[in-house]
Write a protein that holds these residues in place. Structure first.
Motif, PDB file in Angstrom:
ATOM      1  N   ALA A   8       0.813  -1.215   0.000  1.00  9.20           N
ATOM      2  CA  ALA A   8       0.000   0.000   0.000  1.00  9.20           C
ATOM      3  C   ALA A   8       0.851   1.272   0.000  1.00  9.20           C
ATOM      4  O   ALA A   8       0.547   2.229  -0.718  1.00  9.20           O
ATOM      5  N   ASP A   9       1.912   1.289   0.785  1.00  9.20           N
ATOM      6  CA  ASP A   9       2.744   2.498   0.842  1.00  9.20           C
ATOM      7  C   ASP A   9       3.441   2.777  -0.483  1.00  9.20           C
ATOM      8  O   ASP A   9       3.516   3.928  -0.927  1.00  9.20           O
ATOM      9  N   SER A  10       3.954   1.724  -1.129  1.00  6.03           N
ATOM     10  CA  SER A  10       4.618   1.958  -2.413  1.00  6.03           C
ATOM     11  C   SER A  10       3.603   2.333  -3.492  1.00  6.03           C
ATOM     12  O   SER A  10       3.930   3.085  -4.409  1.00  6.03           O
ATOM     13  N   LEU A  11       2.352   1.866  -3.367  1.00 11.52           N
ATOM     14  CA  LEU A  11       1.312   2.294  -4.308  1.00 11.52           C
ATOM     15  C   LEU A  11       1.005   3.774  -4.112  1.00 11.52           C
ATOM     16  O   LEU A  11       0.892   4.516  -5.087  1.00 11.52           O
ATOM     17  N   ARG A  12       0.897   4.208  -2.873  1.00 10.35           N
ATOM     18  CA  ARG A  12       0.672   5.645  -2.624  1.00 10.35           C
ATOM     19  C   ARG A  12       1.798   6.477  -3.234  1.00 10.35           C
ATOM     20  O   ARG A  12       1.566   7.497  -3.864  1.00 10.35           O
ATOM     21  N   GLY A  17       3.846  10.055  -7.531  1.00  2.00           N
ATOM     22  CA  GLY A  17       4.916  10.356  -8.476  1.00  2.00           C
ATOM     23  C   GLY A  17       4.553  10.151  -9.935  1.00  2.00           C
ATOM     24  O   GLY A  17       5.345  10.494 -10.817  1.00  2.00           O
ATOM     25  N   ALA A  18       3.379   9.597 -10.187  1.00  2.66           N
ATOM     26  CA  ALA A  18       2.986   9.286 -11.565  1.00  2.66           C
ATOM     27  C   ALA A  18       2.686  10.543 -12.365  1.00  2.66           C
ATOM     28  O   ALA A  18       2.277  11.569 -11.818  1.00  2.66           O
ATOM     29  N   GLU A  36      -5.556   8.060  -3.096  1.00  2.00           N
ATOM     30  CA  GLU A  36      -6.026   9.212  -3.868  1.00  2.00           C
ATOM     31  C   GLU A  36      -5.350   9.183  -5.233  1.00  2.00           C
ATOM     32  O   GLU A  36      -4.130   9.047  -5.326  1.00  2.00           O
ATOM     33  N   ILE A  37      -6.165   9.304  -6.272  1.00  2.00           N
ATOM     34  CA  ILE A  37      -5.656   9.316  -7.644  1.00  2.00           C
ATOM     35  C   ILE A  37      -5.970  10.680  -8.241  1.00  2.00           C
ATOM     36  O   ILE A  37      -7.126  11.072  -8.332  1.00  2.00           O
ATOM     37  N   SER A  38      -4.927  11.412  -8.645  1.00  2.00           N
ATOM     38  CA  SER A  38      -5.115  12.764  -9.161  1.00  2.00           C
ATOM     39  C   SER A  38      -4.598  12.927 -10.587  1.00  2.00           C
ATOM     40  O   SER A  38      -4.532  14.035 -11.098  1.00  2.00           O
ATOM     41  N   ARG A  39      -4.219  11.803 -11.214  1.00  2.00           N
ATOM     42  CA  ARG A  39      -3.746  11.831 -12.605  1.00  2.00           C
ATOM     43  C   ARG A  39      -4.354  10.648 -13.341  1.00  2.00           C
ATOM     44  O   ARG A  39      -4.707   9.643 -12.733  1.00  2.00           O
ATOM     45  N   SER A  40      -4.423  10.750 -14.644  1.00  2.55           N
ATOM     46  CA  SER A  40      -4.915   9.631 -15.449  1.00  2.55           C
ATOM     47  C   SER A  40      -3.855   8.544 -15.466  1.00  2.55           C
ATOM     48  O   SER A  40      -2.730   8.772 -15.909  1.00  2.55           O
ATOM     49  N   VAL A  41      -4.209   7.361 -14.935  1.00  2.00           N
ATOM     50  CA  VAL A  41      -3.267   6.259 -14.831  1.00  2.00           C
ATOM     51  C   VAL A  41      -3.960   4.944 -15.179  1.00  2.00           C
ATOM     52  O   VAL A  41      -5.175   4.845 -15.172  1.00  2.00           O
ATOM     53  N   THR A  42      -3.147   3.936 -15.435  1.00  2.00           N
ATOM     54  CA  THR A  42      -3.624   2.571 -15.583  1.00  2.00           C
ATOM     55  C   THR A  42      -3.006   1.752 -14.465  1.00  2.00           C
ATOM     56  O   THR A  42      -1.791   1.791 -14.254  1.00  2.00           O
ATOM     57  N   LEU A  43      -3.844   1.025 -13.734  1.00  2.00           N
ATOM     58  CA  LEU A  43      -3.383   0.146 -12.668  1.00  2.00           C
ATOM     59  C   LEU A  43      -3.552  -1.289 -13.143  1.00  2.00           C
ATOM     60  O   LEU A  43      -4.650  -1.695 -13.520  1.00  2.00           O
ATOM     61  N   VAL A  62     -10.901   4.452  -2.505  1.00  2.00           N
ATOM     62  CA  VAL A  62     -10.179   5.121  -3.588  1.00  2.00           C
ATOM     63  C   VAL A  62     -10.918   6.411  -3.914  1.00  2.00           C
ATOM     64  O   VAL A  62     -12.122   6.394  -4.168  1.00  2.00           O
ATOM     65  N   ARG A  63     -10.207   7.514  -3.899  1.00  2.00           N
ATOM     66  CA  ARG A  63     -10.795   8.809  -4.259  1.00  2.00           C
ATOM     67  C   ARG A  63     -10.079   9.314  -5.510  1.00  2.00           C
ATOM     68  O   ARG A  63      -8.854   9.388  -5.542  1.00  2.00           O
ATOM     69  N   ILE A  64     -10.866   9.633  -6.521  1.00  2.00           N
ATOM     70  CA  ILE A  64     -10.321  10.207  -7.749  1.00  2.00           C
ATOM     71  C   ILE A  64     -10.628  11.689  -7.714  1.00  2.00           C
ATOM     72  O   ILE A  64     -11.788  12.084  -7.613  1.00  2.00           O
ATOM     73  N   THR A  65      -9.573  12.512  -7.757  1.00  2.00           N
ATOM     74  CA  THR A  65      -9.746  13.956  -7.627  1.00  2.00           C
ATOM     75  C   THR A  65      -9.378  14.650  -8.927  1.00  2.00           C
ATOM     76  O   THR A  65      -8.463  14.230  -9.633  1.00  2.00           O
TER      77      THR A  65
END
Length: 87
Positions: A8-12, A17-18, A36-43, A62-65
Protein backbone atom coordinates in the motif's frame (compact mmCIF):
# COMPACT_ATOMS: atom_id res chain seq x y z
CA UNK A 1 6.20 5.96 -17.53
CA UNK A 2 5.96 2.53 -15.90
CA UNK A 3 6.01 2.14 -12.11
CA UNK A 4 5.65 -0.80 -9.73
CA UNK A 5 4.06 -1.22 -6.31
CA UNK A 6 4.41 -4.11 -3.89
CA UNK A 7 2.37 -2.81 -0.94
CA UNK A 8 0.00 0.00 0.00
CA UNK A 9 2.74 2.50 0.84
CA UNK A 10 4.62 1.96 -2.41
CA UNK A 11 1.31 2.29 -4.31
CA UNK A 12 0.67 5.65 -2.62
CA UNK A 13 4.18 6.75 -3.62
CA UNK A 14 3.67 5.57 -7.20
CA UNK A 15 0.34 7.42 -7.43
CA UNK A 16 1.96 10.60 -6.08
CA UNK A 17 4.92 10.36 -8.48
CA UNK A 18 2.99 9.29 -11.57
CA UNK A 19 2.47 11.49 -14.58
CA UNK A 20 -0.65 11.41 -16.76
CA UNK A 21 -0.68 8.20 -18.76
CA UNK A 22 1.54 6.25 -16.36
CA UNK A 23 1.08 2.50 -15.92
CA UNK A 24 1.44 1.17 -12.38
CA UNK A 25 2.00 -2.59 -12.03
CA UNK A 26 0.86 -4.08 -8.73
CA UNK A 27 2.38 -7.20 -7.20
CA UNK A 28 0.02 -9.82 -5.83
CA UNK A 29 -1.35 -8.95 -2.41
CA UNK A 30 -3.76 -6.75 -0.50
CA UNK A 31 -3.59 -2.97 -0.78
CA UNK A 32 -5.47 -1.33 2.09
CA UNK A 33 -6.72 2.18 1.31
CA UNK A 34 -7.40 4.95 1.30
CA UNK A 35 -5.77 5.93 -1.98
CA UNK A 36 -6.03 9.21 -3.87
CA UNK A 37 -5.66 9.32 -7.64
CA UNK A 38 -5.12 12.76 -9.16
CA UNK A 39 -3.75 11.83 -12.60
CA UNK A 40 -4.92 9.63 -15.45
CA UNK A 41 -3.27 6.26 -14.83
CA UNK A 42 -3.62 2.57 -15.58
CA UNK A 43 -3.38 0.15 -12.67
CA UNK A 44 -2.47 -3.42 -13.63
CA UNK A 45 -2.72 -6.29 -11.14
CA UNK A 46 -0.44 -9.30 -10.93
CA UNK A 47 -0.57 -11.72 -13.84
CA UNK A 48 -0.91 -15.01 -11.94
CA UNK A 49 -2.30 -14.00 -8.53
CA UNK A 50 -4.75 -11.57 -6.95
CA UNK A 51 -4.10 -7.89 -6.48
CA UNK A 52 -6.86 -6.70 -4.14
CA UNK A 53 -7.79 -3.21 -2.96
CA UNK A 54 -9.06 -3.75 0.57
CA UNK A 55 -11.26 -1.32 2.42
CA UNK A 56 -11.81 -1.01 6.13
CA UNK A 57 -15.58 -0.74 5.75
CA UNK A 58 -15.46 2.94 6.71
CA UNK A 59 -14.55 5.94 4.62
CA UNK A 60 -13.33 6.03 1.04
CA UNK A 61 -11.16 3.26 -0.40
CA UNK A 62 -10.18 5.12 -3.59
CA UNK A 63 -10.79 8.81 -4.26
CA UNK A 64 -10.32 10.21 -7.75
CA UNK A 65 -9.75 13.96 -7.63
CA UNK A 66 -9.79 16.48 -10.42
CA UNK A 67 -11.67 16.86 -13.67
CA UNK A 68 -11.03 14.73 -16.71
CA UNK A 69 -9.15 12.04 -14.78
CA UNK A 70 -9.34 8.61 -16.43
CA UNK A 71 -8.37 5.53 -14.43
CA UNK A 72 -8.14 2.15 -16.15
CA UNK A 73 -8.03 -1.03 -14.07
CA UNK A 74 -6.90 -4.49 -15.11
CA UNK A 75 -6.76 -7.65 -12.95
CA UNK A 76 -7.67 -5.81 -9.73
CA UNK A 77 -10.51 -6.65 -7.35
CA UNK A 78 -12.07 -4.74 -4.46
CA UNK A 79 -13.11 -6.08 -1.05
CA UNK A 80 -14.44 -4.60 2.18
CA UNK A 81 -15.76 -1.27 0.96
CA UNK A 82 -18.48 0.58 2.82
CA UNK A 83 -21.31 2.60 1.33
CA UNK A 84 -20.34 5.44 -1.01
CA UNK A 85 -20.54 8.94 0.44
CA UNK A 86 -20.25 12.28 -1.29
CA UNK A 87 -17.55 14.46 0.10
Amino acid sequence: MSLTASDADSLRGALEGAIDGAVIHLAAGNYTGPFEISRSVTLVGAKDAASVFTGTGAGTMVRITGRGIVVALSKISFEGGGPAKDG
